[in-house]
Write a protein that holds these residues in place. Structure first.
Motif, PDB file in Angstrom:
ATOM      1  N   ALA A   1       0.838  -1.192   0.000  1.00  0.00           N
ATOM      2  CA  ALA A   1       0.000   0.000   0.000  1.00  0.00           C
ATOM      3  C   ALA A   1       0.874   1.243   0.000  1.00  0.00           C
ATOM      4  CB  ALA A   1      -0.902  -0.014   1.227  1.00  0.00           C
ATOM      5  N   LEU A   2       1.964   1.199   0.762  1.00  0.00           N
ATOM      6  CA  LEU A   2       2.826   2.369   0.876  1.00  0.00           C
ATOM      7  C   LEU A   2       3.620   2.620  -0.398  1.00  0.00           C
ATOM      8  CD1 LEU A   2       4.177   2.029   4.490  1.00  0.00           C
ATOM      9  CD2 LEU A   2       2.709   3.824   3.587  1.00  0.00           C
ATOM     10  N   SER A   3       3.918   1.543  -1.134  1.00  0.00           N
ATOM     11  CA  SER A   3       4.742   1.716  -2.326  1.00  0.00           C
ATOM     12  C   SER A   3       4.005   2.518  -3.395  1.00  0.00           C
ATOM     13  CB  SER A   3       5.125   0.369  -2.919  1.00  0.00           C
ATOM     14  OG  SER A   3       5.695  -0.428  -1.916  1.00  0.00           O
ATOM     15  N   VAL A   4       2.682   2.440  -3.372  1.00  0.00           N
ATOM     16  CA  VAL A   4       1.914   3.153  -4.386  1.00  0.00           C
ATOM     17  C   VAL A   4       2.177   4.649  -4.252  1.00  0.00           C
ATOM     18  CG1 VAL A   4      -0.399   3.658  -5.221  1.00  0.00           C
ATOM     19  CG2 VAL A   4       0.155   1.370  -4.381  1.00  0.00           C
ATOM     20  N   ASN A   5       2.605   5.252  -5.333  1.00  0.00           N
ATOM     21  CA  ASN A   5       2.853   6.691  -5.377  1.00  0.00           C
ATOM     22  C   ASN A   5       3.977   7.153  -4.448  1.00  0.00           C
ATOM     23  OD1 ASN A   5       0.840   7.092  -7.220  1.00  0.00           O
ATOM     24  ND2 ASN A   5      -0.721   7.385  -5.640  1.00  0.00           N
ATOM     25  N   ALA A   6       4.665   6.247  -3.811  1.00  0.00           N
ATOM     26  CA  ALA A   6       5.703   6.681  -2.885  1.00  0.00           C
ATOM     27  C   ALA A   6       6.883   7.206  -3.688  1.00  0.00           C
ATOM     28  CB  ALA A   6       6.128   5.526  -2.001  1.00  0.00           C
ATOM     29  N   GLY A   7       7.258   8.443  -3.444  1.00  0.00           N
ATOM     30  CA  GLY A   7       8.406   9.009  -4.127  1.00  0.00           C
ATOM     31  C   GLY A   7       9.598   8.993  -3.197  1.00  0.00           C
ATOM     32  N   PHE A   8      10.754   9.219  -3.766  1.00  0.00           N
ATOM     33  CA  PHE A   8      11.987   9.176  -2.985  1.00  0.00           C
ATOM     34  C   PHE A   8      11.921  10.114  -1.770  1.00  0.00           C
ATOM     35  CE2 PHE A   8      16.390  10.341  -2.087  1.00  0.00           C
ATOM     36  CZ  PHE A   8      17.019   9.104  -2.095  1.00  0.00           C
ATOM     37  N   TRP A   9      11.309  11.268  -1.945  1.00  0.00           N
ATOM     38  CA  TRP A   9      11.343  12.267  -0.871  1.00  0.00           C
ATOM     39  C   TRP A   9      10.134  12.258   0.042  1.00  0.00           C
ATOM     40  CZ3 TRP A   9      15.850  13.582   0.363  1.00  0.00           C
ATOM     41  CH2 TRP A   9      16.839  13.759  -0.606  1.00  0.00           C
ATOM     42  N   ASP A  10       9.223  11.308  -0.149  1.00  0.00           N
ATOM     43  CA  ASP A  10       8.108  11.222   0.795  1.00  0.00           C
ATOM     44  C   ASP A  10       8.691  11.048   2.195  1.00  0.00           C
ATOM     45  OD1 ASP A  10       6.658  11.293  -1.450  1.00  0.00           O
ATOM     46  OD2 ASP A  10       5.677   9.355  -1.201  1.00  0.00           O
ATOM     47  N   ASN A  11       8.123  11.700   3.143  1.00  0.00           N
ATOM     48  CA  ASN A  11       8.544  11.556   4.542  1.00  0.00           C
ATOM     49  C   ASN A  11       9.895  12.166   4.853  1.00  0.00           C
ATOM     50  OD1 ASN A  11       6.252  10.026   4.928  1.00  0.00           O
ATOM     51  ND2 ASN A  11       7.337   8.196   4.251  1.00  0.00           N
TER      52      ASN A  11
ATOM     53  N   CYS B   1      22.202  -0.108  12.066  1.00  0.00           N
ATOM     54  CA  CYS B   1      22.167   1.206  11.405  1.00  0.00           C
ATOM     55  C   CYS B   1      22.471   1.053   9.916  1.00  0.00           C
ATOM     56  CB  CYS B   1      23.178   2.159  12.043  1.00  0.00           C
ATOM     57  SG  CYS B   1      22.712   2.695  13.693  1.00  0.00           S
ATOM     58  N   LEU B   2      23.492   0.274   9.613  1.00  0.00           N
ATOM     59  CA  LEU B   2      23.862   0.045   8.222  1.00  0.00           C
ATOM     60  C   LEU B   2      22.704  -0.640   7.484  1.00  0.00           C
ATOM     61  CD1 LEU B   2      27.257  -0.945   6.877  1.00  0.00           C
ATOM     62  CD2 LEU B   2      25.396  -2.484   6.325  1.00  0.00           C
ATOM     63  N   GLY B   3      22.092  -1.613   8.146  1.00  0.00           N
ATOM     64  CA  GLY B   3      20.963  -2.318   7.547  1.00  0.00           C
ATOM     65  C   GLY B   3      19.814  -1.367   7.245  1.00  0.00           C
ATOM     66  N   ASP B   4      19.615  -0.400   8.133  1.00  0.00           N
ATOM     67  CA  ASP B   4      18.530   0.560   7.924  1.00  0.00           C
ATOM     68  C   ASP B   4      18.820   1.462   6.720  1.00  0.00           C
ATOM     69  OD1 ASP B   4      15.987   1.489   8.928  1.00  0.00           O
ATOM     70  OD2 ASP B   4      17.016   3.361   9.402  1.00  0.00           O
ATOM     71  N   ILE B   5      20.067   1.900   6.588  1.00  0.00           N
ATOM     72  CA  ILE B   5      20.428   2.749   5.439  1.00  0.00           C
ATOM     73  C   ILE B   5      20.265   1.955   4.137  1.00  0.00           C
ATOM     74  CG2 ILE B   5      22.242   4.129   4.350  1.00  0.00           C
ATOM     75  CD1 ILE B   5      23.469   4.559   7.144  1.00  0.00           C
ATOM     76  N   VAL B   6      20.681   0.686   4.185  1.00  0.00           N
ATOM     77  CA  VAL B   6      20.564  -0.156   2.990  1.00  0.00           C
ATOM     78  C   VAL B   6      19.089  -0.338   2.615  1.00  0.00           C
ATOM     79  CG1 VAL B   6      20.855  -2.526   2.135  1.00  0.00           C
ATOM     80  CG2 VAL B   6      22.766  -1.356   3.261  1.00  0.00           C
ATOM     81  N   SER B   7      18.269  -0.647   3.596  1.00  0.00           N
ATOM     82  CA  SER B   7      16.853  -0.886   3.306  1.00  0.00           C
ATOM     83  C   SER B   7      16.162   0.375   2.776  1.00  0.00           C
ATOM     84  CB  SER B   7      16.159  -1.374   4.576  1.00  0.00           C
ATOM     85  OG  SER B   7      14.774  -1.447   4.362  1.00  0.00           O
ATOM     86  N   LYS B   8      16.465   1.514   3.404  1.00  0.00           N
ATOM     87  CA  LYS B   8      15.786   2.748   3.019  1.00  0.00           C
ATOM     88  C   LYS B   8      16.294   3.287   1.688  1.00  0.00           C
ATOM     89  CE  LYS B   8      13.284   3.618   6.807  1.00  0.00           C
ATOM     90  NZ  LYS B   8      13.751   2.610   7.705  1.00  0.00           N
ATOM     91  N   VAL B   9      17.620   3.176   1.455  1.00  0.00           N
ATOM     92  CA  VAL B   9      18.137   3.892   0.283  1.00  0.00           C
ATOM     93  C   VAL B   9      19.364   3.277  -0.378  1.00  0.00           C
ATOM     94  CG1 VAL B   9      19.225   5.530   1.892  1.00  0.00           C
ATOM     95  CG2 VAL B   9      19.010   6.171  -0.471  1.00  0.00           C
ATOM     96  N   PHE B  10      20.323   2.766   0.390  1.00  0.00           N
ATOM     97  CA  PHE B  10      21.566   2.305  -0.242  1.00  0.00           C
ATOM     98  C   PHE B  10      21.412   0.874  -0.750  1.00  0.00           C
ATOM     99  CE2 PHE B  10      25.964   0.928  -0.676  1.00  0.00           C
ATOM    100  CZ  PHE B  10      26.541   2.023  -1.277  1.00  0.00           C
ATOM    101  N   ASN B  11      20.486   0.709  -1.650  1.00  0.00           N
ATOM    102  CA  ASN B  11      20.307  -0.588  -2.294  1.00  0.00           C
ATOM    103  C   ASN B  11      20.180  -0.313  -3.782  1.00  0.00           C
ATOM    104  OD1 ASN B  11      17.343  -0.409  -3.097  1.00  0.00           O
ATOM    105  ND2 ASN B  11      17.262   0.132  -0.928  1.00  0.00           N
TER     106      ASN B  11
ATOM    107  N   ASP C   1      14.431  -2.544  -9.453  1.00  0.00           N
ATOM    108  CA  ASP C   1      13.052  -2.946  -9.236  1.00  0.00           C
ATOM    109  C   ASP C   1      12.248  -1.725  -8.787  1.00  0.00           C
ATOM    110  OD1 ASP C   1      10.694  -3.895  -8.244  1.00  0.00           O
ATOM    111  OD2 ASP C   1      11.589  -5.253  -6.761  1.00  0.00           O
ATOM    112  N   LYS C   2      11.365  -1.261  -9.655  1.00  0.00           N
ATOM    113  CA  LYS C   2      10.594  -0.041  -9.361  1.00  0.00           C
ATOM    114  C   LYS C   2       9.573  -0.255  -8.249  1.00  0.00           C
ATOM    115  CE  LYS C   2      10.899   2.634 -13.599  1.00  0.00           C
ATOM    116  NZ  LYS C   2      11.890   1.807 -14.337  1.00  0.00           N
ATOM    117  N   ASN C   3       9.252  -1.505  -7.992  1.00  0.00           N
ATOM    118  CA  ASN C   3       8.249  -1.762  -6.954  1.00  0.00           C
ATOM    119  C   ASN C   3       8.841  -1.822  -5.558  1.00  0.00           C
ATOM    120  OD1 ASN C   3       6.022  -1.937  -8.670  1.00  0.00           O
ATOM    121  ND2 ASN C   3       6.731  -3.968  -9.316  1.00  0.00           N
ATOM    122  N   TYR C   4      10.171  -1.799  -5.485  1.00  0.00           N
ATOM    123  CA  TYR C   4      10.767  -1.846  -4.153  1.00  0.00           C
ATOM    124  C   TYR C   4      10.736  -0.466  -3.517  1.00  0.00           C
ATOM    125  CZ  TYR C   4      13.732  -2.093  -0.178  1.00  0.00           C
ATOM    126  OH  TYR C   4      14.161  -2.001   1.111  1.00  0.00           O
ATOM    127  N   ALA C   5      10.323  -0.393  -2.271  1.00  0.00           N
ATOM    128  CA  ALA C   5      10.433   0.864  -1.523  1.00  0.00           C
ATOM    129  C   ALA C   5      10.398   0.556  -0.044  1.00  0.00           C
ATOM    130  CB  ALA C   5       9.289   1.809  -1.876  1.00  0.00           C
TER     131      ALA C   5
END
Ligand SMILES: *[C@@H]1O[C@H](CO)[C@@H](O)[C@H](O)[C@H]1NC(C)=O
Ligand SMILES: *[C@@H]1O[C@H](CO)[C@@H](O)[C@H](O)[C@H]1NC(C)=O
Ligand SMILES: *[C@@H]1O[C@H](CO)[C@@H](O)[C@H](O)[C@H]1NC(C)=O
Length: 611
Positions: free
Chosen positions: A14-24, A347-357, A492-496
């Motif tokens: 549900a969150l991935s829909v329309n979620a842009g990089f800068w949301d939140n 912390c590293l895992g969080d950065i990877v999950s949110k963005v550094f992937n 993968d565009k569906n990953y967020a």
């Protein structure tokens, strides 16, 4: 129990829909504008003054940099609009002042005036960076990870109607910036220290000699900082350090430095380009700045100053150098990371999950590249803005830009530096940390993909002594290839993962936003999430770092902190389950014990386990 997985998969979708990089992410308006289009900055000052400024700009050594402020006018043109500002204008930067295309600093005059939220602005040519995207991408990663950072965008610059090229724009860490980001008064920005000189360390005390109060007016106000350095050096344990600093926040910045391969901040030999700030709660936080040399920029064995084993190899894939060999033996890092790297990994895992992937960041990278390409082309084709005739020249062509933003590892033979292709660095570093720290690279759903695997698997260490082949393009450049080259990858565009970052975020700001002085607010608003409208009656979806999250209309929402769910007779009530009448346990999982009633799961009463 399968239900949590199902719930979190559903809400991720549900969150991935329309979620842009800068949301939140709370961005400063100037940089939101620059994310969408490239504005023009047109600076005018009397021709005589400009001539004088150019004269003063002829420098070889950074110490010669002119500190003169010039009064000027800035016309800011964006999205068909035009605005005028009185500014003071001067040369900026440290080593960049010695380049042919030196940096400039702009200050918007008038105590309350800003350029769309920003008071002090830096224009940098980032000549060293063939991709011209390192400053932008690294700070995007910081912000998206929930870390306080300078923000970066781009502009075309004209001075007295002459085209001066394409520039990297960032805000500058000054009192006003701290006031804005931390919500503090001017007085409360007094303990802000800048570490700018080369070779700064906390452990040998050089920080006390070389870091300075960021505000010239308070230059003698060094005592809090000196005490901080002494306290860090006296600290033996994490608990000692917790008394004086926001420890997890610091660890998250270290994890970011490592992912960036940054040798120009705290962990590595230079130990600079950082600010230390003592917040009103007494805790110190670090803030890095200056990001043109990251993501595998200018890393190679000739730069080896330490005694790390990799210094003996001719060919090294730096993306595979482990953190304990990468950082230069700081006792504080030994205490907080090497002795027990649980928090660092988190912390590293969080950065990877949110963005550094290779999904999230490669898509953002392509977006930025598309926006700036025509402007970079014009800049590279004209070589505009090179006013310092004595300056150090670094020339990268538009072809270099196109390649280095992808996988092309550029060896600049003239300047004796090597720069990883941005995507090559990101994917290689990701591959290494995934193997070492145990990150799920195989999963296809957003709730598992790029997430830490628990329990932590045995670290897999990929060797860094890879062969690097070189293809000479001309006398000035060669293209290198780390063998074997990476296989093709389509993001993968569906990953967020657009959940608000909680791990390692600034605790002072978090506790401020929780302060019930404004009852209509709850802690999640600070992260751009609404409070759940049902308050303590909301069904808990996820508990992360002691914070309870619900979901409404396909968006996460924050559940108040004072709901006392732990007093419920049945722990499953908060997840929307009923209490079982009987004590017959059918299944047990990390959420508690479960029974069944009329074919539905129910939660076993705590009292069943008494006696
Ligand atoms: C501290 O360490 C730095 C970096 O290794 C070195 O350059 C500097 O000379 C040292 N300073 C002192 C006071 O030992
Ligand atoms: C890397 O080092 C290992 C161990 O010393 C060695 O077995 C291997 O052949 C080396 N690989 C390369 C590409 O040099
Ligand atoms: C977002 O940033 C702006 C300006 O920096 C600030 O005024 C506002 O309070 C911030 N909002 C939140 C929710 O932190």
């Amino acid at each position: 129990m399968k239900f949590l997985n199902i719930i979190s998969t559903l809400s991720f979708l549900a969150l991935s829909v329309n979620a842009g990089f800068w949301d939140n992410v709370n961005r400063t308006e100037l940089f939101s504008i620059m994310e969408e289009s490239v504005p023009e900055m047109r600076i005018t000052l009397p021709e005589k003054k400009w001539k004088k400024m150019i004269e003063e700009g002829q420098v070889v050594e950074q110490e010669e940099k002119s500190e003169t402020d010039y009064a000027a006018n800035l016309k800011f043109i964006y999205e068909g609009k035009e605005e005028n500002y009185d500014i003071s204008f001067k040369f900026g930067g440290k080593s960049t002042a010695t380049f042919t295309k030196p940096g400039y600093n702009i200050k918007i005059k008038g105590s309350e005036n800003t350029l769309h939220g920003t008071k002090n602005i830096r224009l940098r040519s980032d000549l060293r960076d063939a991709s011209m995207m390192r400053s932008k991408v690294t700070t995007d990663i910081l912000q998206k990870s929930g870390l306080i950072a300078t923000e970066v965008g781009y502009t075309e610059l004209y001075i007295n109607d002459e085209y001066m090229g394409f520039w990297v724009v960032s805000d500058s860490i000054k009192s006003k910036w701290i006031q804005r980001k931390f919500g503090v008064s001017e007085e409360q920005t007094k303990p802000l220290y800048q570490c700018r000189a080369d070779f700064i360390r906390l452990d040998n005390g050089s920080a006390k000699q070389l870091c300075v109060n960021a505000n010239e007016e308070y230059k003698d106000y060094m005592e809090p900082f000196n005490n901080f350095v002494d306290a860090v050096n006296a600290a033996k344990t994490r608990e000692d350090l917790e008394k004086i600093m926001d420890v997890d926040n610091f660890i998250k910045y270290l994890a970011w430095e490592y992912l960036m391969g940054s040798w120009d901040h705290f962990s590595n030999v230079y130990g600079h380009n950082i600010y230390w700030y003592q917040q009103p709660n007494g805790k110190w936080v670090i803030i890095p700045y200056d990001h043109d040399i990251e993501l595998g920029q200018e890393l190679w064995t000739t730069y080896c100053k330490g005694t790390a084993p990799y210094c003996d190899y001719d060919d090294v894939d730096f993306a595979r150098v482990p953190y304990d060999q990468f950082e230069t033996g700081h006792p504080i890092i030994r205490t907080l990371v090497h002795n027990d790297d649980t928090k660092f990994r988190e912390c590293l895992g969080d950065i990877v999950s949110k963005v550094f992937n290779p999904d999230t960041i490669l898509i953002q990278l392509d977006k930025v590249k598309k926006l700036i390409s025509p402007y970079v082309k014009r800049d590279r084709d004209t070589l505009a803005g090179r006013i310092n005739k004595k300056g150090k020249e670094i020339i990268y062509t538009y072809e270099h830009f196109l390649g280095n933003t992808e996988y092309t590892y550029v060896h600049n033979i003239v300047n004796t530096v090597r720069d990883y292709g941005l995507k090559d660095w990101i994917r290689r570093r990701y591959e290494y940390v995934a193997a070492y720290y145990g990150i799920n690279t195989e999963a296809t759903t957003s709730d598992k993909k790029h997430k830490l695997i628990e329990p932590r698997p045995e670290p897999v260490i990929l060797p860094y002594n890879l062969t690097v082949t070189s293809e000479k393009i001309n006398d000035d450049y060669a293209y290198l290839t780390i063998q074997p080259p990476l296989p093709k990858y389509t993001p993968d565009k569906n990953y967020a993962d657009d959940r608000v970052p909680v791990i390692g975020v600034n605790q002072y700001l978090l506790s401020k936003s929780e302060n019930p002085s404004n009852p209509s607010k709850c802690w999640s608003e600070a992260f751009g999430y609404k409070c759940c409208t049902k308050g303590c009656k909301t069904i808990v979806n996820v508990i992360e770092n002691g914070k309870y999250w619900g979901a409404e209309n396909g968006e996460w929402c924050g559940i108040p902190d004072n709901c006392e769910f732990e007093k419920d007779e049945c722990p499953g009530i908060k997840y929307g389950y009923e209490c079982c009448e009987k004590c017959d346990v059918v299944e047990t999982d990390e959420l508690g014990q479960w029974g069944a009633i009329n074919g539905e799961w129910c939660s076993i009463k705590k009292s069943c386990n008494k006696q």
